[in-house]
Design a protein around this motif. Structure first.
Motif: not given
Length: 264
Positions: A1-10, A103-111, A250-256
């Protein structure tokens, strides 16, 4: 899931997707240079490998020169991510006079997974700004609360903040009120041309934390996002907000980390 979220984010949120609201934006090699109506400049690029290490020093020098000599901005932000290349990008930015911010954490989740019922404390009401109250007054009171939480000074004008929320569902401000006072607030902003909406500016007064209010605010915004046809919700969150958003799903996918330059 995290990898899919990160790919969609990028793929969807980096580069052009970040500068859609700019008053001016232009490409410079792999970079986007942008200026926003709050007087800030902004630098980003589309993917983690877009800036080769051998070229990055020249690109940073050219970027500093652009904002210093060709714009009137007082500061600009170069937005980095934890999975960016080259790995020493932050050190290179510092060498050119930029300073790392928090530093902040990039979080993503399915609405759809976030739009769930959350029990509110007695007397607390969650509503969209401008519904059940005047929009400008709602925005003003929410900004005052957020400034109290974050300790920020003047930034974007009240008029610009209200204009963003007027005559469209693409950007929304949601409030939690108790006794007529705003105790928590956060925005929902759909990103045009993507499956994403952002959760921005979330804040809760210290005395009202730990009662599920911010989770309820997240749920309300998730439901509103579904009505807009959004699939994913994304937030850049502080260490204080991350546990709340994780409990919301929400899932942590990377930092910013923003690197900041200020005119001397």
């Amino acid at each position: 899931m995290r990898d899919d979220f990160l790919k969609a984010y990028d793929r969807q949120l980096r580069g052009e997707g970040e500068v859609g609201g700019a008053v001016r934006a232009e490409r410079h090699g792999p970079l986007w240079w942008a200026e926003f109506d709050d007087g800030w400049g902004f630098v980003t690029y589309a993917d983690a490998a877009a800036v080769p290490g051998a070229e990055v020093d020249a690109l940073v020098a050219e970027t500093v020169a652009h904002f210093r000599d060709a714009t009137s901005v007082e500061r600009f932000e170069w937005k980095t991510r934890g999975h960016d290349l080259p790995a020493d990008l932050g050190e290179r930015l510092v060498a050119h006079g930029l300073v790392a911010d928090e530093e902040e954490t990039v979080m993503i989740g399915e609405a759809a997974a976030l739009a769930v019922a959350v029990e509110l404390p007695a007397g607390v009401v969650v509503r969209r700004a401008g519904v059940g109250g005047g929009l400008a007054d709602d925005v003003r009171r929410a900004r005052a609360m957020q400034d109290e939480v974050f300790g920020r000074g003047p930034g974007r004008s009240l008029e610009a903040a209200v204009a963003e929320l007027t005559d469209t569902d693409e950007a929304q401000l949601w409030l939690a009120e108790a006794g007529g006072a705003v105790v928590s607030a956060g925005r929902l902003v759909r990103v045009p041309g993507t499956e994403f909406a952002g959760l921005w500016g979330g804040a809760t007064l210290a005395g009202w934390r730990g009662r599920g209010i911010y989770r309820a605010l997240t749920s309300a915004r998730a439901a509103a996002a579904l009505d807009l046809g959004v699939r994913y919700l994304q937030s850049d969150c502080t260490a204080m907000s991350r546990p709340i958003l994780e409990r919301s799903g929400l899932v942590a996918v990377t930092t910013t980390t923003p690197y900041l330059w200020e005119r001397s």
